[in-house]
Design a protein around this motif. Structure first.
Motif: not given
Ligand SMILES: Cc1cc2nc3c(=O)[nH]c(=O)nc-3n(C[C@H](O)[C@H](O)[C@H](O)COP(=O)(O)OP(=O)(O)OC[C@H]3O[C@@H](n4cnc5c(N)ncnc54)[C@H](O)[C@@H]3O)c2cc1C
Length: 507
Positions: A406-435
């Motif tokens: 996401s930090a690569e300049p060309g891609f960063a321009k497409v992504l725009g501003k990050a929308q950070p999530r309130p992170v307690v620890d990584l385990a609590t932000e895990v989502v699934n791939y539906c598999h």
């Protein structure tokens, strides 16, 4: 829409669930035998693709629709949040609403199954069936020219982060790399398992297909299957049969086994269900591909491109990387981008980057809420709970990779501003791939957690089989639709007395 066919009172074989595993298994059995087959699905059967009665959202491969969802979620199991587990309730099952990424995993995945005591399940045996799935699901490799501006920028950023070009996700030899995905999309249509395996046999006299039938439990006497109890419009019916093949998916199949008295004795007793077979593994070993995600607002150019490009498929580019905990296989991380029509879903930002741990070791659990067939089961995902911290470490490496991309300049321009999530620890932000997979694990009877043997037969009950993603002993390192279909075909091949290569050649 219910099928116009009438529920028979007696058949040879009942296949439960018209999803990826069920449609594949029922379609192959109907095509290659004269046995009477009854295929039952809780959701509607919209008939053949050519009939033109399928709802547009299920056909449109650009985004994942939730119109036919079962409404499963993590309930009270996860701290401070509820995770949804999308599952389609319709003929075609999850293949009728999924992301259409056609992936087969790696040779090592299947060879591991064989090494665990499942003879005939190694990559050499499964390869012809995976070929069959590529043909039936009409898989093709998208071209770089078809990528959108965001997807092309994602691919370039992946190259800059060290991933070479690769567009061979549907090959067992695929390795580290990034490129356009292989997909079961035909002229913009999501090519589901019903089109792939049921349409060619709908005319067969030995096949009856019924939608909107809720399967309750299996009737078992003296350790043998005798029939199936079902509900139609709330009314109970019994169909007598010699064989039941469960394909209700990784949440649905263990639930039906548990309601039928097959599962951990303690759990059954707690629900006051009479014990037919004490199989401690039923509902355990719930595997998935946990993911971390980074969200972005999207640049004005990107948002305009999504608005004006009507054929914009949101996934379409997949990267594979290797963490320093990777096993003998070629990669253990997926990196992908969801940017497009799917972003219309409530709560999803315009662009999201996902990083998945594709050989996660944590094991969740599926249990019954109560004994009613109308209650959805309880699903405790237990992400990042493996004792060695393997999943946590792989996911944090996946997150580092996404951050670099996401930090690569060309891609960063497409992504725009990050929308950070309130992170307690990584385990609590895990989502699934539906598999979800593994809840009726295949393995020899000496394995106390094994539910079915290498022919798909449930240990200790004659005439009862499982043929869906729940049978996976360990999860393949990619999206699991094609592997699930190949597993169901492998089980059908044994029932038909055919070797996998002969079935694949005739399939
Ligand atoms: C949102 C989403 C996106 C995905 N994207 C991809 C992707 O891009 N690529 C990929 O390879 N994989 C993808 N997957 C995963 C893949 O689609 C599934 O793993 C696969 O379809 C599972 O097949 P199955 O046969 O095990 O279960 P399913 O396809 O879920 O089939 C189970 C069927 O049984 C029926 N059923 C359940 N209980 C009962 C009952 N009691 N009575 C009657 N019928 C019942 C259900 O309604 C369903 O039709 C995705 C999954 C989801 C949910």
């Amino acid at each position: 829409m219910a099928s116009s066919q009438i529920l028979p009172t007696e058949v040879h074989t009942i296949v439960v669930g018209g999803g990826t595993g069920g449609a594949t298994c029922a379609g192959l059995l109907a095509a290659h035998s004269t046995e009477s087959i009854l295929l039952l699905e809780a959701g509607p059967d919209y008939g053949p693709f050519q009939g033109g009665t399928w709802p547009h959202d299920l056909l449109d491969a650009r985004a994942i629709p939730l119109s036919h969802d079962w409404g499963l979620n993590s309930g009270d199991f996860c701290r401070d949040r509820v995770i949804d587990f999308p599952r389609a309730r319709v003929m075609g099952g999850c293949s009728a609403h999924n992301g259409c990424t056609a992936s087969v995993g790696a040779r090592a995945d299947y060879d591991e199954w064989e090494a665990a005591g499942n003879a005939g399940w190694g990559a050499a045996a499964m390869a012809p069936l995976l070929d069959l799935m590529r043909r039936r699901f009409r898989v093709r490799t998208l071209t770089v020219g078809e990528l959108t501006m965001a997807q092309a920028a994602f691919m370039r950023a992946g190259h800059a982060a060290g991933l070479p070009f690769a567009d061979d996700l549907d090959q067992l030899e695929a390795g580290v790399g990034i490129g356009p995905m292989t997909a079961n999309i035909v002229d913009g249509t999501r090519w589901n398992s019903s089109f792939a395996f049921i349409d060619p046999v709908r005319h067969r006299q030995n096949l009856t297909i019924l939608g909107e039938v809720m399967v309750d439990r299996i009737m078992i006497e003296q350790g043998e299957v005798r029939g199936l109890h079902v509900l139609i419009n709330g009314e109970a019916h019994l169909v007598r049969c010699a064989r039941v093949i469960l394909a209700g998916g990784a949440y649905g199949s263990p639930a039906i086994l548990l309601r039928s008295g097959i599962g951990p004795a303690g759990d059954l007793a707690a629900q006051q269900i009479e014990i037919v077979a004490d199989l401690p593994g039923v509902g355990g070993n719930l595997l998935d591909h946990p993911c971390v995600q980074l969200d972005f607002e999207g640049s004005p150019d990107f948002l305009e491109a999504v608005r004006t490009n009507p054929r914009h498929v949101d996934e379409q580019t997949v990267g594979r990387a290797k963490s320093d905990l990777c096993d003998s296989g070629p990669y253990d991380i997926h990196a992908f981008l969801v940017a497009g029509a799917n972003s219309g879903h409530v709560g999803l930002p315009p662009i999201t980057l996902y990083g998945g741990a594709m050989r996660a070791k944590s094991q969740g659990r599926v249990t019954l809420r109560d004994a009613s067939p109308l209650s959805v089961p309880l699903v405790d995902p237990r992400y990042c709970t493996d004792p060695d911290g393997h999943d946590h470490s792989v996911l944090s490496q996946a997150k580092d990779l996404l951050t670099a991309i996401s930090a690569e300049p060309g891609f960063a321009k497409v992504l725009g501003k990050a929308q950070p999530r309130p992170v307690v620890d990584l385990a609590t932000e895990v989502v699934n791939y539906c598999h979800p997979a593994g809840t009726c694990k295949m393995g020899p009877a000496r394995d106390p957690q094994a539910v079915v043997g290498s022919n798909g037969a449930v240990h200790g009950v004659s005439g009862l089989y499982v043929a869906d993603a729940s049978v996976m002993p360990t999860i393949t390192r990619g999206n699991i639709n094609l592997p699930t279909a190949a597993m169901a075909a492998r089980i059908a091949a044994t029932m038909l007395g055919m070797t996998p290569d002969v079935l694949a050649a005739h399939g």
